[in-house]
Design a protein around this motif. Structure first.
Motif, PDB file in Angstrom:
ATOM      1  N   MET A  24      -1.345 -15.781  16.197  1.00 45.96           N
ATOM      2  CA  MET A  24      -2.601 -16.283  16.758  1.00 45.96           C
ATOM      3  C   MET A  24      -3.319 -15.161  17.520  1.00 45.96           C
ATOM      4  N   THR A  25      -2.579 -14.408  18.297  1.00 47.89           N
ATOM      5  CA  THR A  25      -3.154 -13.278  19.036  1.00 47.89           C
ATOM      6  C   THR A  25      -3.773 -12.274  18.066  1.00 47.89           C
ATOM      7  N   LEU A  26      -3.062 -11.959  16.995  1.00 53.20           N
ATOM      8  CA  LEU A  26      -3.559 -11.016  15.991  1.00 53.20           C
ATOM      9  C   LEU A  26      -4.803 -11.554  15.288  1.00 53.20           C
ATOM     10  N   ALA A  27      -4.797 -12.839  14.989  1.00 50.77           N
ATOM     11  CA  ALA A  27      -5.942 -13.446  14.304  1.00 50.77           C
ATOM     12  C   ALA A  27      -7.195 -13.348  15.164  1.00 50.77           C
ATOM     13  N   ILE A  28      -7.049 -13.623  16.431  1.00 49.20           N
ATOM     14  CA  ILE A  28      -8.197 -13.550  17.347  1.00 49.20           C
ATOM     15  C   ILE A  28      -8.696 -12.111  17.446  1.00 49.20           C
ATOM     16  N   LYS A  29      -7.764 -11.153  17.538  1.00 45.41           N
ATOM     17  CA  LYS A  29      -8.154  -9.733  17.584  1.00 45.41           C
ATOM     18  C   LYS A  29      -8.856  -9.305  16.305  1.00 45.41           C
ATOM     19  N   ALA A  30      -8.496  -9.944  15.177  1.00 45.75           N
ATOM     20  CA  ALA A  30      -9.087  -9.599  13.886  1.00 45.75           C
ATOM     21  C   ALA A  30     -10.411 -10.324  13.650  1.00 45.75           C
ATOM     22  N   GLY A  31     -10.857 -11.090  14.648  1.00 45.08           N
ATOM     23  CA  GLY A  31     -12.140 -11.760  14.541  1.00 45.08           C
ATOM     24  C   GLY A  31     -12.086 -13.127  13.882  1.00 45.08           C
ATOM     25  N   ASP A  55       7.169   3.809   8.376  1.00 42.22           N
ATOM     26  CA  ASP A  55       6.001   4.628   8.060  1.00 42.22           C
ATOM     27  C   ASP A  55       4.682   3.854   8.110  1.00 42.22           C
ATOM     28  N   ASP A  56       4.709   2.624   8.606  1.00 37.12           N
ATOM     29  CA  ASP A  56       3.514   1.793   8.677  1.00 37.12           C
ATOM     30  C   ASP A  56       3.200   1.503  10.145  1.00 37.12           C
ATOM     31  N   LEU A  57       2.307   2.295  10.713  1.00 41.18           N
ATOM     32  CA  LEU A  57       1.986   2.190  12.135  1.00 41.18           C
ATOM     33  C   LEU A  57       1.454   0.808  12.504  1.00 41.18           C
ATOM     34  N   ARG A  58       0.592   0.233  11.665  1.00 39.46           N
ATOM     35  CA  ARG A  58       0.041  -1.095  11.939  1.00 39.46           C
ATOM     36  C   ARG A  58       1.176  -2.122  12.016  1.00 39.46           C
ATOM     37  N   ALA A  59       2.106  -2.065  11.063  1.00 36.39           N
ATOM     38  CA  ALA A  59       3.228  -3.009  11.059  1.00 36.39           C
ATOM     39  C   ALA A  59       4.100  -2.834  12.294  1.00 36.39           C
ATOM     40  N   MET A  60       4.305  -1.607  12.716  1.00 41.71           N
ATOM     41  CA  MET A  60       5.127  -1.354  13.909  1.00 41.71           C
ATOM     42  C   MET A  60       4.458  -1.957  15.150  1.00 41.71           C
ATOM     43  N   GLU A  61       3.136  -1.847  15.242  1.00 42.21           N
ATOM     44  CA  GLU A  61       2.416  -2.434  16.370  1.00 42.21           C
ATOM     45  C   GLU A  61       2.513  -3.957  16.350  1.00 42.21           C
ATOM     46  N   VAL A  62       2.464  -4.538  15.160  1.00 44.50           N
ATOM     47  CA  VAL A  62       2.604  -5.995  15.024  1.00 44.50           C
ATOM     48  C   VAL A  62       4.004  -6.427  15.462  1.00 44.50           C
TER      49      VAL A  62
END
Length: 125
Positions: A41-48, A18-25
């Motif tokens: 690292m990819t997520l960190a860069i996307k998060a600024g 039920d957690d769309l963000r977690a599923m994408e991760v």
């Protein structure tokens, strides 16, 4: 390199349906062939964020930064069984925690061994 297997990814998916963000991760971790640090690292860069260390060192440093929260007794039992759902919900309430990185950080802690990861804090008690 911390590797997450397809079976482990499937297990985390079943907890977080039920957690769309977690599923994408989890999709990204899978796309990185299970390389947890690469995905983080990819997520960190996307998060600024601008990580200035090697992938493995950066994820470890982020997890250690949040060790006091992650190792709270209230949630440790669940982490020991491989469940991250409750701790994720708790991290999501913290305004300074980069929410998109909750999954990789908690998987990292589980892969390192929860008791091993929390030992430095346990020694202070």
């Amino acid at each position: 390199m911390t590797t997450v297997t397809s079976q482990e990814i499937a297990q985390f998916r079943s907890q977080l349906t039920d957690d769309l963000r977690a599923m994408e991760v989890l999709d990204l971790i899978e796309d990185c062939d299970g390389d947890l640090e690469d995905a983080a690292m990819t997520l960190a860069i996307k998060a600024g964020q601008e990580p200035e260390r090697a992938n493995s060192e950066w994820l470890d440093a982020l997890a250690r930064k949040w060790r006091a929260v992650i190792c709270e007794q209230e949630y440790r039992g669940e982490l020991l069984t491989g469940s991250i759902k409750e701790m994720m919900a708790y991290l999501y309430t913290m305004p300074t925690f980069p929410k998109v990185l909750a999954v990789p950080v908690l998987i990292y802690v589980i892969k390192q061994g929860v008791n091993n990861f929390c030992e430095p804090l346990d020694l202070l008690k």
